[in-house]
Design an enzyme around this catalytic site. Sequence first.
Site, mmCIF file in Angstrom:
data_model
loop_
_atom_site.group_PDB
_atom_site.id
_atom_site.type_symbol
_atom_site.label_atom_id
_atom_site.label_comp_id
_atom_site.label_asym_id
_atom_site.label_seq_id
_atom_site.Cartn_x
_atom_site.Cartn_y
_atom_site.Cartn_z
ATOM 1 N N ARG A 71 55.326 38.669 18.062
ATOM 2 C CA ARG A 71 54.278 39.636 19.079
ATOM 3 C C ARG A 71 54.454 40.368 17.778
ATOM 4 O O ARG A 71 55.020 40.771 17.010
ATOM 5 C CB ARG A 71 55.920 40.701 19.648
ATOM 6 C CG ARG A 71 54.572 41.610 20.313
ATOM 7 C CD ARG A 71 55.458 42.892 20.951
ATOM 8 N NE ARG A 71 55.971 42.525 22.089
ATOM 9 C CZ ARG A 71 56.862 43.260 22.752
ATOM 10 N NH1 ARG A 71 57.463 43.922 21.883
ATOM 11 N NH2 ARG A 71 57.632 42.717 24.292
ATOM 12 N N ARG A 141 57.582 51.507 16.803
ATOM 13 C CA ARG A 141 57.152 50.295 17.364
ATOM 14 C C ARG A 141 55.654 50.012 16.817
ATOM 15 O O ARG A 141 55.200 51.073 16.841
ATOM 16 C CB ARG A 141 57.065 49.900 19.553
ATOM 17 C CG ARG A 141 58.953 48.976 19.375
ATOM 18 C CD ARG A 141 59.317 47.781 18.789
ATOM 19 N NE ARG A 141 60.686 47.954 19.416
ATOM 20 C CZ ARG A 141 60.582 47.227 21.215
ATOM 21 N NH1 ARG A 141 59.412 46.846 22.100
ATOM 22 N NH2 ARG A 141 61.764 46.563 21.227
ATOM 23 N N LYS A 206 64.749 51.261 20.272
ATOM 24 C CA LYS A 206 63.948 51.311 20.447
ATOM 25 C C LYS A 206 62.399 52.668 20.367
ATOM 26 O O LYS A 206 63.498 53.542 21.012
ATOM 27 C CB LYS A 206 63.196 50.614 21.253
ATOM 28 C CG LYS A 206 62.697 50.841 22.388
ATOM 29 C CD LYS A 206 62.037 49.432 23.439
ATOM 30 C CE LYS A 206 62.339 49.046 24.365
ATOM 31 N NZ LYS A 206 62.280 47.643 24.673
ATOM 32 N N LYS A 208 58.997 54.642 20.612
ATOM 33 C CA LYS A 208 57.904 54.131 20.536
ATOM 34 C C LYS A 208 56.393 55.514 20.167
ATOM 35 O O LYS A 208 57.001 56.807 21.414
ATOM 36 C CB LYS A 208 57.082 54.222 22.197
ATOM 37 C CG LYS A 208 57.604 52.282 22.471
ATOM 38 C CD LYS A 208 58.012 51.980 24.059
ATOM 39 C CE LYS A 208 57.885 50.388 23.558
ATOM 40 N NZ LYS A 208 57.706 49.852 25.159
ATOM 41 N N CYS A 426 52.881 42.382 33.818
ATOM 42 C CA CYS A 426 53.321 42.029 33.697
ATOM 43 C C CYS A 426 53.788 40.800 32.995
ATOM 44 O O CYS A 426 53.926 40.159 33.855
ATOM 45 C CB CYS A 426 55.087 42.576 32.991
ATOM 46 S SG CYS A 426 55.761 42.625 34.031
ATOM 47 N N CYS A 432 59.483 35.485 30.362
ATOM 48 C CA CYS A 432 60.509 36.636 30.303
ATOM 49 C C CYS A 432 61.979 36.966 31.081
ATOM 50 O O CYS A 432 62.510 36.447 32.075
ATOM 51 C CB CYS A 432 59.785 38.095 31.056
ATOM 52 S SG CYS A 432 60.987 39.252 31.040
ATOM 53 N N CYS A 471 60.115 42.953 36.842
ATOM 54 C CA CYS A 471 61.722 44.313 36.581
ATOM 55 C C CYS A 471 61.520 45.468 36.518
ATOM 56 O O CYS A 471 60.456 45.851 36.765
ATOM 57 C CB CYS A 471 62.888 43.163 36.129
ATOM 58 S SG CYS A 471 61.986 44.046 34.446
ATOM 59 N N CYS A 475 56.873 47.752 31.840
ATOM 60 C CA CYS A 475 56.151 47.120 30.707
ATOM 61 C C CYS A 475 54.985 47.546 31.305
ATOM 62 O O CYS A 475 54.387 47.329 30.256
ATOM 63 C CB CYS A 475 56.778 45.889 30.383
ATOM 64 S SG CYS A 475 58.387 45.258 29.728
#
Length: 575
Positions: A71, A141, A206, A208, A426, A432, A471, A475
């Site tokens: 990524r 991120r 993380k 953001k 996503c 994934c 899930c 995302c």
Amino acid sequence: MAAAPDKPTKVETAKRASNQLRGTIAEVLADAEAPKFEHDDLQCMKFHGIYQQHDRDKRAGKDKTFTFMIRTKCPGGRMTAAQYIAQDDIATRYSTGGALRLTTRQAIQFHGVIKSELKATMRELNQALISTIAACGDVERNVMCSPAPLADDAHRQTRAITDEIAEKLAPATGAYYEIWLDGEKVDRQEHIPEEPFYGESYLPRKFKTGIATPTDNSIDVYTQDCGLITVFDHGKLTAVNVLAGGGLGMTHRKEDTFARMGPHIGSVAPEHAADTVKAIVSIHRDFGDRTDRRHARLKYVIEDRGIDWFRNELRDRIGFPLNDWVELGPLELNDYLGRHDQDGGGSFYGVWVRNGRVADFEDGPRYKSAFRKIAEELDPSVILTPNQSLLFADLDDAKIERLEAILEEHNVPTSIPGVHRFSMACPALPTCGLALAEAERYLPDLVDLIQAELEQHGLEDERFTVRMTGCPNGCARPYTADLAFVGRKPGVYDVFLGGRLAGDRLSELFAELVPQDQIIDKLRPVLSAWASQRNGDESLGDFYNRVYADDAQRTMLTGSKESPSESRVLELIGS
Ligand code: SRM
Ligand code: SF4
């Protein structure tokens, strides 16, 4: 910094033992016999922008073949045509099917890179001045920003703040350059061999950050750990509103995990915006839960300790005023499809990409070839949007005309039917590792069915958001959409209703564990009631919310704790 926690998670231990993200990555990479990386190295590799995956369409077993997803980190989604072309080349050489995947955070993912080509891929990206460090991992991120390349001072400053935040919060470790670039430095200041800000354990999780403008909340500002909204007065940037503690990830059947909208914290002068974000990240660093990764995001720190505590802590860490929140009108979402003026000469042009997958589809859009040709022939700036699409900028009239011709030659649609237009899914299966159900491969079919249903009511051109994830991690930001589907198990979804385009409200659980072939039956009464009972041009989410919100005693900040609303909603709409 806060005292070390009693029982740090395995990831905490791995980070601390990694010598600032080195681990044994270089050794395993050099060992041609080693088919994969193990747990501790995998944690470090995320900070380098790399995930180990396997193709879940193929039968799992001991002999599964591991590949890697890389990524990029790309503040505000901005790049030159040359950088786009370099990434297209890299995808052709190293990615499954030569595809690039535009992400919901304005970056690009390359799937299916094999281990022996990992280093070459990373080198080539960096040679094009595209970094991947901190695209993943427990750090700040990719910093998002409303994508419109408008030339006025306020938008220029907004982009400058985005870059400043990214620069101020970039990890300082030299590991990335040593491992992937053999110690070479490419267009970066001299590295310092330690992490003065992050420390050896980095963040608990993380972090953001995104900056929205009032006319474009495509970044979904309320879902960011730290969201900023620029405040303009007569075209000048006069202040920046700050909110903190948003986040969408949750776990099915774990009520102490939830989606949460970031509450308003206050406002700061524009020149202090980046330092405010840094101070907020430092609060996460010092107070985030390092003993439970499911409880480690900033949203839980604020939920547990309260907003007053958070504001005081922030005030103690900044040497400038934290002012009151500046009241603004309602936010909007702008996808900038088609042609728009840049305000400083020239135009930009937005192209919708189905679920961000830039590939050449048989009998469908040939995005990859079209975008390559546009980049080569017209030399536009390229800006990735937070909705998995892109903008081509700095174009004159002749170039716009040529761009439209190229899109048409490659079957790339420029007019998108209502329901598809604001849809996102996503990647989910097959790449994934966390996917419980399909998303990107299934949503377009489901949207076709919803579209057909709406045509019966003349509502097919309504603007509303439809999102799907494989899930509950969120995302594709399902929990702020008018309508969303969240995978529970193969072919089975939870259905959410009640968010809206503006992205300023959480959706709620409407129906649980719905088999995919029953989704339309579940939605039919609501869609039909929306058609017959809506107030004016009320959107689907607004309609749901009006019908149900007054009835239910609930908070809108943590909507995911609700039990399904279906039976009560059906009663209320008289179905
Ligand atoms: Fe995400 C993990 C894909 C945006 C919440 N996300 C993953 C991983 C890396 C799976 C994994 O950990 O093994 C997925 C890779 C799938 C694949 O095969 O490519 C993945 N996330 C994505 C992308 C590509 C989705 C997309 O359709 O574009 C987005 C990449 C963004 C980027 O460029 O950086 C992406 N992920 C998001 C967002 C939306 C956002 O940030 O605006 C969220 C919800 C917001 C939030 O963070 O709360 C999100 N991803 C998660 C979570 C849940 C985190 C949590 O707090 O619980 C995970 C799982 C985790 O971190 O443990 C996750
Ligand atoms: Fe994977 Fe879940 Fe994120 Fe979809 S929402 S990419 S299934 S982690």
